[in-house]
Design a protein around this motif. Structure first.
Motif, PDB file in Angstrom:
ATOM      1  N   GLY A 127      10.461  -4.838  -5.876  1.00  0.00           N
ATOM      2  CA  GLY A 127       9.014  -5.031  -5.857  1.00  0.00           C
ATOM      3  C   GLY A 127       8.434  -4.845  -4.465  1.00  0.00           C
ATOM      4  N   ALA A 128       9.148  -5.316  -3.439  1.00  0.00           N
ATOM      5  CA  ALA A 128       8.672  -5.123  -2.072  1.00  0.00           C
ATOM      6  C   ALA A 128       8.662  -3.648  -1.687  1.00  0.00           C
ATOM      7  N   GLY A 129       9.660  -2.884  -2.171  1.00  0.00           N
ATOM      8  CA  GLY A 129       9.674  -1.451  -1.881  1.00  0.00           C
ATOM      9  C   GLY A 129       8.518  -0.711  -2.525  1.00  0.00           C
ATOM     10  N   VAL A 130       8.152  -1.095  -3.755  1.00  0.00           N
ATOM     11  CA  VAL A 130       7.013  -0.461  -4.414  1.00  0.00           C
ATOM     12  C   VAL A 130       5.718  -0.805  -3.697  1.00  0.00           C
ATOM     13  N   LYS A 131       5.591  -2.048  -3.241  1.00  0.00           N
ATOM     14  CA  LYS A 131       4.396  -2.441  -2.478  1.00  0.00           C
ATOM     15  C   LYS A 131       4.297  -1.631  -1.179  1.00  0.00           C
ATOM     16  N   LYS A 132       5.435  -1.381  -0.558  1.00  0.00           N
ATOM     17  CA  LYS A 132       5.427  -0.565   0.656  1.00  0.00           C
ATOM     18  C   LYS A 132       4.916   0.840   0.366  1.00  0.00           C
ATOM     19  N   THR A 133       5.336   1.411  -0.769  1.00  0.00           N
ATOM     20  CA  THR A 133       4.833   2.736  -1.154  1.00  0.00           C
ATOM     21  C   THR A 133       3.329   2.703  -1.390  1.00  0.00           C
ATOM     22  N   PHE A 134       2.827   1.638  -1.979  1.00  0.00           N
ATOM     23  CA  PHE A 134       1.388   1.508  -2.197  1.00  0.00           C
ATOM     24  C   PHE A 134       0.636   1.452  -0.870  1.00  0.00           C
TER      25      PHE A 134
END
Length: 551
Positions: A353-360
């Protein structure tokens, strides 16, 4: 009677109890003096709080000289190495293989169970180092994990992501491709320099070689490789797979999903586990670049989330009968099969989830254009308030891009909720429709996808074109083997499995082509009667394989 005096009598029971209480009080005072001020602990409680490890460490006599410390540390390191060697021997074994019995699959199993002459004469030193000297192929030889890395699933997975990959010695370039909805993805190409048999042959410049791949004609096999979630083609396992393919003389294409690989989002629609439109557009473009009059093959390889996308694409195209003829096979590594992000164990759900937030955050400029929409802006706020990737999927599911599972694969937007998104994206619903040979690699100690993948093995085996290979070690996309000298980190076993499987499929296709030409040359009804000759050859390979297995 003799008169008894109190002075001559021994101490009374009352006096005895008084002395016992005094001793008890004195012992209690001694124990409370050692305790911190303002806190009195019972001595039994203090004894219970001591662990067995603390008692052992108190009794160990620490070395007092440098030589003593050297001997002490050497003994500890020797014990650790011996433990790793025992664990390595325990994990060293051939993979488990599952497949239906059919002439085509028996032929592939025979080719993958023995080292062929083409492999022994390979010019790639990295491939030759991992070959079995006793003539066993990838399905029959032992997989020996490297010490301290391959024996630990979490460390093996971290090494697959963190290792820098092989050194650059091939032609590499990047191509940007625009999708039908305006999205942009990056394609990283890698292929070897051509070999010239004579000094009179015309030498092509690097610019001409790149133009032949970008615009055509392509006359070498093309291997399209997809990465996992929160990754791109710069990760070690992607570089290693691409290098293994280019070392065989093939053209490797690393496909970066939307918003990955340093290319910003040009639309507010990112990638997900179920959208196959970008891969479909890429394969159609590559098939148009192939040299006319040649049967140049294309293979699709997926890792983790990319494996789910690749398998879903093959199943959708196979169900509709629209798979391009150039696509000859597929390979999936660490495929979850059944997508359900809410079941990802801790702490991996929070890390993903933290990696997806970073992409956002990296693509905030494209997402900000849609934030004026009340519902989309509310979903973005929920995304940054969530903790796990499952909660994130549930919040963004109404705004994810999707496509129909049948021709013409109409593109649309949005799911009802996270459960609807996970159900539609799961590739186990499409695996029975795959119409080309498919190799699926799984690891028993994969901490991310093992449970979901094991539940779907039965559905995979319903298709006679699917070959499942399950290893005892490897973690998630790891499979680092021990080098020939026994120490260090060697080449990934998955790279060798990938190239050997593609070699076996190419050999099978070449045999079919030769048999078709032979049957055409016979002409008329005789050619029709001789169409069973190919089946006779495959039956011969199958009977030979069964005889060797019995012996």
């Amino acid at each position: 009677m003799k008169e008894l005096r109190i002075d001559d009598h021994q101490p009374s029971p009352m006096n005895k109890m008084t002395k016992h209480e005094k001793k008890k009080k004195e012992k209690k005072l001694r124990d409370t003096k050692d305790s911190p001020p303002g806190r009195q602990c019972h001595p039994r409680r203090l004894q219970r709080s001591k662990s067995s490890m603390s008692v052992i460490t108190e009794n160990i006599k620490k070395p007092e000289t440098p030589l003593g410390w050297i001997a002490f540390l050497s003994s500890i390191s020797s014990a650790l190495i011996l433990h790793e060697i025992r664990l390595q021997k325990k994990l060293t074994c051939p993979p488990l293989v599952y497949a239906q019995k059919s002439p085509m699959m028996d032929n592939l199993l025979h080719k993958l169970s023995h080292v062929r002459d083409s492999n022994r004469n390979s010019n790639s030193n990295s491939n030759c180092d991992a070959k079995s000297s006793d003539g066993k192929g990838i399905l029959t030889r032992d997989i020996k994990p490297c010490l301290f890395v391959g024996t630990r699933s979490s460390i093996a997975s971290s090494a697959a992501y963190a290792l820098h990959g092989p050194l650059d010695r091939h032609v590499k370039f990047r191509e940007l491709m625009t999708m039908m909805d305006g999205a942009t993805i990056a394609l990283d190409w890698e292929f070897p320099h051509p070999k010239y048999n004579s000094s009179l042959d015309v030498r092509l410049s690097e610019h001409q070689l790149k133009a032949n791949v970008k615009y055509g004609p392509i006359d070498q096999p093309v291997v399209i490789i997809l990465h996992g979630i929160n990754n791109d083609t710069s990760f070690g396992y992607m570089k290693s797979l691409m290098r293994s393919c280019s070392d065989k003389g093939w053209i490797a294409c690393g496909m970066n999903f939307r918003g990955c690989g340093g290319v910003k989002l040009t639309t507010p629609r990112g990638y997900n586990a179920g959208f196959t439109g970008d891969l479909r557009t890429l394969i159609r473009s590559v098939s148009a670049r192939l040299k006319h009059g040649t049967d140049t093959p294309v293979f699709v390889v997926g890792n983790s989330l990319g494996a789910n996308v690749a398998l879903k694409y093959l199943g959708e195209e196979g169900f509709s009968g629209t798979l391009p003829k150039c696509v000859k096979g597929g390979i999936t590594l660490g495929n979850p099969l059944h997508i359900h992000s809410g079941n990802v164990p801790w702490p991996f759900g929070h890390l993903l989830g933290a990696g997806v937030k970073k992409t956002f955050i990296q693509n905030w400029s494209a997402l900000h254009d849609m934030s004026s929409c009340f519902h989309f802006g509310s979903a973005l706020r929920k995304v940054f308030m969530t903790g796990t990737v499952g909660q994130l999927d549930n919040a963004m599911s109404p705004f994810l891009v999707r496509n129909d599972s049948h021709y013409p694969f109409q593109q649309s937007i949005g799911f009802k909720d996270g459960e609807d998104y996970w159900h539609d994206s799961s590739s186990n619903r499409y695996v029975q429709h795959v119409s080309v040979p498919l190799l699926q690699l799984e690891s028993q100690d994969d901490f991310l996808v093992t449970k979901n993948a094991l539940q779907s093995i039965g559905k995979c085996l319903e298709n006679p074109n699917v070959l499942i290979c399950k290893t005892k070690c490897g973690g998630h996309l790891g499979w680092q083997e021990a080098p020939p000298d026994g120490f260090g980190v060697g080449k990934s076993w998955a790279d060798l499995a990938l190239t050997d499987f593609i070699d076996a499929v190419l050999d099978t296709e070449e045999t079919k082509t030769k048999m078709n030409i032979f049957n055409k040359n016979q002409g008329g009804n005789k050619g029709v009667k001789d169409m069973s000759s190919m089946n006779m050859v495959e039956d011969m390979y199958a009977s030979r394989y069964r005889l060797q297995s019995k012996l």
